[in-house]
Design an enzyme around this catalytic site. Structure first.
Site, PDB file in Angstrom:
ATOM      1  CE  LYS A 123      -2.311   1.454   3.641  1.00 48.96           C
ATOM      2  NZ  LYS A 123      -3.325   1.546   4.723  1.00 48.96           N
ATOM      3  CG  ASP A 141      -7.594   3.926   2.551  1.00 50.52           C
ATOM      4  OD1 ASP A 141      -8.508   3.659   1.733  1.00 50.52           O
ATOM      5  OD2 ASP A 141      -7.406   5.074   2.988  1.00 50.52           O
TER       6      ASP A 141
END
Length: 213
Positions: A123, A141
């Site tokens: 991420k 997220d």
């Protein structure tokens, strides 16, 4: 996977584009190194809290060497207001040392290079590469995960962030890919909230399959 219709995708992202033509990360940074640090610090913490901690930090430590000179103990004190600060401080010091030892103090702008840094996961790498315009990516997220499912951009089998990312990358046209990450995060953060979503003020409410559920 069951793909959303191209017509739905077009309407959704035209709306987002009209509302915010050039969305940016809400994390403050001054160079690729401080972006990596800021994103790494943002895990399980709000961008606002990270910015509050990094404003004085980046004034004195905006390079790997300056961060090492600062030291782990002082770094911990400066970021003590954010979650998991002890472990994050260890990672920031470790990644700073690795950048000096292996990359001459420069951030490697490849996914492989970023993933080799302590505390940097997929991420974080996606956020950095996308924000710096190196590689279109969608960092998933909790906000992106929620919004993608609510808007029907991904199917029910997309039960992990990696699966959501792959499906989004497959259905969102290239011209919107770099900005889609920001649009989905901001929409989830301020409008399509986990609790009490602001459906009445949502710019895509008429396109949302979850309205009325």
């Amino acid at each position: 996977m069951r793909q959303p219709s191209p017509a739905l995708i077009k309407k959704l992202f035209e709306r987002f584009e009209q509302d915010k033509p050039e969305p940016k990360t809400e994390l403050d940074f001054v160079n690729p190194y401080t972006l990596v640090v800021a994103v790494a610090l943002s895990a399980q913490t709000t961008d606002k809290a990270v910015n509050k901690a990094t404003e004085p930090l980046f004034k004195i430590a905006d390079t790997p060497q300056k961060m090492l000179d600062l030291g782990e103990d002082r770094l911990m004190r400066m970021i003590a207001s954010i979650g998991l600060y002890r472990n994050k401080a260890k990672n920031v010091i470790a990644l700073s040392r690795l950048l000096i030892d292996r990359y001459n103090g420069q951030v490697p702008l490849t996914r492989e290079g970023l993933l080799a840094l302590p505390g940097v996961g997929n991420k974080t790498a996606s956020v950095v590469l996308n924000e710096l315009g190196v590689e279109p990516a969608i960092a998933v997220d909790t906000h992106v995960f929620r919004v993608s499912h609510r808007l029907g951009l991904v199917d029910e089998d997309a039960t992990t962030p990696d699966k959501v990312e792959r499906q989004l990358m497959a259905v969102i046209p290239k011209k919107w890919l770099t900005r889609a990450h920001h649009w989905l995060i901001l929409h989830g953060r301020y409008v399509c909230k986990a609790r009490n979503p602001k459906c009445l003020s949502c710019i895509v409410s008429d396109l949302c399959p979850k309205i009325g559920l």
